[in-house]
Design a protein around this motif. Structure first.
Motif, mmCIF file in Angstrom:
data_model
loop_
_atom_site.group_PDB
_atom_site.id
_atom_site.type_symbol
_atom_site.label_atom_id
_atom_site.label_comp_id
_atom_site.label_asym_id
_atom_site.label_seq_id
_atom_site.Cartn_x
_atom_site.Cartn_y
_atom_site.Cartn_z
ATOM 1 N N SER A 72 -4.404 68.774 -106.803
ATOM 2 C CA SER A 72 -3.852 69.694 -107.896
ATOM 3 C C SER A 72 -3.844 69.267 -109.258
ATOM 4 N N LEU A 73 -3.918 67.768 -109.432
ATOM 5 C CA LEU A 73 -3.840 67.333 -110.751
ATOM 6 C C LEU A 73 -5.154 66.887 -111.083
ATOM 7 N N THR A 74 -6.073 66.667 -110.391
ATOM 8 C CA THR A 74 -7.610 66.419 -110.732
ATOM 9 C C THR A 74 -8.647 67.437 -110.688
ATOM 10 N N LYS A 75 -8.225 68.344 -109.769
ATOM 11 C CA LYS A 75 -9.000 69.530 -109.020
ATOM 12 C C LYS A 75 -10.263 68.803 -108.562
ATOM 13 N N LYS A 76 -10.160 67.715 -107.835
ATOM 14 C CA LYS A 76 -11.390 66.950 -107.251
ATOM 15 C C LYS A 76 -11.105 67.136 -105.641
ATOM 16 N N LYS A 77 -12.214 66.698 -104.999
ATOM 17 C CA LYS A 77 -12.084 66.814 -103.414
ATOM 18 C C LYS A 77 -11.633 65.345 -103.148
ATOM 19 N N GLU A 78 -11.055 65.362 -101.739
ATOM 20 C CA GLU A 78 -10.746 64.017 -101.120
ATOM 21 C C GLU A 78 -11.964 63.310 -100.766
ATOM 22 N N ASN A 79 -11.827 61.846 -101.108
ATOM 23 C CA ASN A 79 -12.964 61.020 -100.658
ATOM 24 C C ASN A 79 -12.477 59.724 -99.772
ATOM 25 N N ARG A 80 -13.274 59.029 -99.568
ATOM 26 C CA ARG A 80 -12.655 57.821 -98.851
ATOM 27 C C ARG A 80 -11.630 56.964 -99.570
ATOM 28 N N ILE A 81 -12.206 56.816 -100.793
ATOM 29 C CA ILE A 81 -11.078 55.753 -101.492
ATOM 30 C C ILE A 81 -9.956 56.617 -101.742
ATOM 31 N N VAL A 82 -9.822 57.739 -102.024
ATOM 32 C CA VAL A 82 -8.361 58.502 -102.117
ATOM 33 C C VAL A 82 -7.744 58.436 -100.947
ATOM 34 N N ARG A 83 -8.294 58.638 -99.809
ATOM 35 C CA ARG A 83 -7.696 58.560 -98.611
ATOM 36 C C ARG A 83 -7.056 57.290 -98.330
ATOM 37 N N PHE A 84 -7.593 56.060 -98.630
ATOM 38 C CA PHE A 84 -7.444 54.699 -98.517
ATOM 39 C C PHE A 84 -5.948 54.458 -99.129
ATOM 40 N N LEU A 85 -6.276 54.917 -100.681
ATOM 41 C CA LEU A 85 -5.050 54.561 -101.564
ATOM 42 C C LEU A 85 -3.786 55.474 -101.217
ATOM 43 N N ALA A 86 -4.217 56.851 -100.680
ATOM 44 C CA ALA A 86 -3.060 57.543 -100.179
ATOM 45 C C ALA A 86 -2.264 57.015 -98.764
ATOM 46 N N ASN A 87 -3.248 56.230 -97.952
ATOM 47 C CA ASN A 87 -2.641 55.666 -96.835
ATOM 48 C C ASN A 87 -1.833 54.431 -97.166
ATOM 49 N N ILE A 88 -2.195 53.742 -98.186
ATOM 50 C CA ILE A 88 -1.748 52.413 -98.733
ATOM 51 C C ILE A 88 -0.308 52.987 -99.317
ATOM 52 N N GLY A 89 -0.395 54.049 -100.276
ATOM 53 C CA GLY A 89 0.789 54.800 -101.037
ATOM 54 C C GLY A 89 1.743 54.916 -99.973
ATOM 55 N N SER A 90 1.562 55.826 -98.836
ATOM 56 C CA SER A 90 2.491 56.045 -97.795
ATOM 57 C C SER A 90 3.194 54.997 -97.156
ATOM 58 N N ILE A 91 2.438 53.855 -96.934
ATOM 59 C CA ILE A 91 3.160 52.628 -96.475
ATOM 60 C C ILE A 91 3.970 51.896 -97.569
ATOM 61 N N ALA A 92 3.535 52.073 -98.589
ATOM 62 C CA ALA A 92 4.431 51.485 -99.826
ATOM 63 C C ALA A 92 5.587 52.218 -99.868
ATOM 64 N N PHE A 93 5.412 53.494 -99.633
ATOM 65 C CA PHE A 93 6.622 54.536 -100.126
ATOM 66 C C PHE A 93 7.829 54.126 -98.999
ATOM 67 N N VAL A 94 7.286 54.305 -97.682
ATOM 68 C CA VAL A 94 8.268 53.980 -96.576
ATOM 69 C C VAL A 94 8.869 52.637 -96.768
ATOM 70 N N ALA A 95 8.118 51.581 -97.036
ATOM 71 C CA ALA A 95 8.700 50.197 -97.553
ATOM 72 C C ALA A 95 9.767 50.069 -98.533
ATOM 73 N N LEU A 98 13.045 51.689 -97.247
ATOM 74 C CA LEU A 98 13.658 50.779 -96.385
ATOM 75 C C LEU A 98 14.467 49.646 -97.233
ATOM 76 N N ALA A 99 13.525 49.244 -98.309
ATOM 77 C CA ALA A 99 14.157 48.223 -99.295
ATOM 78 C C ALA A 99 15.230 48.844 -100.126
ATOM 79 N N VAL A 100 15.228 49.904 -100.504
ATOM 80 C CA VAL A 100 16.393 50.644 -101.272
ATOM 81 C C VAL A 100 17.653 50.675 -100.227
ATOM 82 N N PHE A 101 17.492 50.917 -98.990
ATOM 83 C CA PHE A 101 18.267 51.273 -97.946
ATOM 84 C C PHE A 101 19.081 50.094 -97.702
ATOM 85 N N LEU A 102 18.274 49.059 -97.518
ATOM 86 C CA LEU A 102 18.794 47.558 -97.363
ATOM 87 C C LEU A 102 19.462 46.983 -98.350
#
Length: 392
Positions: A72-95, A98-102
C-alpha cells in the motif's frame, strides 16, 4: 467368465464396510485403554510440531500484514527479499511483545498483586466487623461470627500459612523431588525450543511446504476429493487468520480502554485491571465480564464503592466497544450465530479447558460453513431432480 451385476457388487461392498466397521468398533472397545495410551503418546510426540505449526501460522499472519502495508505504501509487488524481511519482522515483533510482557508488564502486575496481598488482611477485617454488627438481628450468624478471630494480624498469619503450604508441602508432594522438577523443566524448555525452531523453518520454507503438500494431495486424491480438500484448507486458513487477528486486536483495544479510563478516574490497580480484562477477552462471550468482576474485587479491596464504580465504568466501555469498535475490528470474521458460539465455548471448555474455549469457535465456524455449503448443494440437486421428474 462369470459377471457380477452392479447391484450385487454394491451389496458386497456394503457388507465389507459393515464388517470392517464392526471389527474396528470391537477392537476399540476391547483395547480402549491401550488405544488411548498410544494416541496420547503420539500426541505428546507431535506436540512440539503442532505448537510450532501454530506459531508459524501466527508469524505468517504478521508477515502478510507487513507485506500488505509495504504494497500500500510503495505500490510495488512482493518479491523474495520483501518476504524475507517481512518474516524477520514478524519474528522480531513477537519477540518484542514477549520482552515487553516480561520486562514491563510482569513486574508491574506483580507489584499490584503484592499490594493486594498486603491490603487484604485489613479489608477482610473491616468486612468482618461490618458483618458482625449487621448480623445482630440474626442471632445464629452473629454468635458464629463472634467465635471467629478476624483481626488483621490473624488474617495475615492465615494467608502466610496458606502460602507456605502451597509453596512447600503441597507442591513438593505433587512434584515428588528436585529431580522431577528439573526433568519437567528441561522437557518443557526442550519442547519450546523445538517448536520455535520448527516454526521458523516452516515460515522461511512456506512455499516448499505448501508445494509438497499440494503435490501429495494431487497424487493420492482424486480430482473431486482434491478440490474439496483444497477448499476446506483454504476455509480453515481464512477463518483462523480472521479470528486470530480480530480477537487479538479487540482484546488489546478493550484492555487499553479499561486501563486508560481506570487511570483517569483514579481507580487503584488500573494497569492490572487492563491486563486482566485483555486476557479475559480472549475467551468469548463471558471472558471479559468475568475478568472485570475479578478486577472489581481487587479494586474493592482498596475501596468497596470503587469496585462498584469500576463495574459501571466497564459496562459503559463494553457497550461502546461492542457497538462501535467490535463490528469494525471483527466484522463477520467467524460468521457464527451466537447460539453456536455458546455451544463451541461449552464444548471447548469440556474438552480442552481455556484453550478449547478459544480455538473451538473457528473450528465450529468452519464446520458450520461446510455443512451449510453441503446443505445448499443438496437442496439445489434435490430441486433439480424434482423439476426433471415433473417435466417428464
Amino acid at each position: 467368465m462369470l459377471k457380477i451385476n452392479k447391484q450385487s457388487k454394491e451389496k458386497e461392498n456394503l457388507c465389507r464396510r459393515i464388517i470392517l466397521f464392526g471389527a474396528a468398533v470391537a477392537m476399540f472397545a476391547l483395547y480402549f485403554e491401550k488405544i488411548l495410551w498410544i494416541l496420547g503418546l503420539i500426541f505428546n510426540i507431535c506436540m512440539p510440531f503442532l505448537l510450532g505449526g501454530g506459531l508459524a501460522f501466527i508469524f505468517n499472519i504478521i508477515a502478510n500484514n507487513i507485506v500488505r502495508i509495504y504494497r500500500s505504501l510503495t505500490k510495488k509487488k512482493e518479491n523474495r527479499i520483501v518476504r524475507f524481511l517481512a518474516n524477520i519482522g514478524s519474528i522480531a515483533f513477537v519477540a518484542a511483545l514477549l520482552a515487553v510482557f516480561l520486562i514491563g508488564i510482569v513486574p508491574r502486575a506483580g507489584a499490584s498483586i503484592q499490594t493486594i496481598v498486603q491490603v487484604m488482611p485489613r479489608t477482610l477485617a473491616n468486612i468482618y466487623h461490618w458483618a458482625y454488627y449487621a448480623s445482630k438481628p440474626v442471632p445464629f450468624i452473629h454468635s458464629w461470627l463472634k467465635t471467629l478471630n478476624a483481626d488483621p494480624g490473624n488474617i495475615s498469619a492465615m494467608i502466610e500459612n496458606v502460602t507456605s503450604w502451597i509453596v512447600s508441602g503441597n507442591v513438593q508432594d505433587v512434584v515428588g523431588s528436585v529431580y522431577s522438577v528439573v526433568t519437567n523443566t528441561f522437557s518443557i524448555l526442550f519442547s519450546v525450543i523445538i517448536a520455535v525452531m520448527f516454526a521458523i523453518i516452516v515460515l522461511f520454507n512456506k512455499k516448499t511446504v505448501v508445494k509438497e503438500a499440494d503435490l501429495l494431495m494431487q497424487a493420492y486424491l482424486s480430482k473431486t476429493h482434491y478440490k474439496k480438500s483444497a477448499h476446506v484448507i483454504e476455509l480453515i486458513k481464512n477463518t483462523f487468520t480472521s479470528y486470530i487477528s480480530g480477537s487479538c486486536t479487540e482484546c488489546l483495544i478493550l484492555g487499553t480502554l479499561v486501563a486508560f479510563f481506570a487511570s483517569v478516574f483514579g481507580f487503584p490497580f488500573a494497569f492490572l485491571d487492563g491486563i486482566l480484562v485483555a486476557i479475559g477477552a480472549l475467551i468469548p462471550m463471558f471472558g471479559a465480564l468475568c475478568a472485570a468482576i475479578l478486577a472489581a474485587l481487587f479494586t474493592a479491596i482498596e475501596n468497596p464503592m470503587q469496585g462498584v464504580y469500576f463495574m459501571i465504568m466497564f459496562l459503559c466501555i463494553q457497550q461502546v466497544e461492542g457497538n462501535f469498535i467490535y463490528p469494525h475490528v471483527m466484522g463477520r470474521s467467524v460468521g457464527l450465530p451466537p447460539i453456536y458460539v455458546m455451544i463451541a465455548v461449552t464444548l471447548g471448555a469440556s474438552l480442552a479447558g481455556v484453550l478449547g474455549m478459544i480455538i473451538f469457535i473457528p473450528i465450529l465456524s468452519c464446520v458450520h460453513q461446510l455443512v451449510s455449503e453441503n446443505a445448499k448443494t443438496r437442496i439445489t440437486r434435490k430441486n433439480k431432480l424434482e423439476e426433471e421428474y415433473e417435466d417428464s
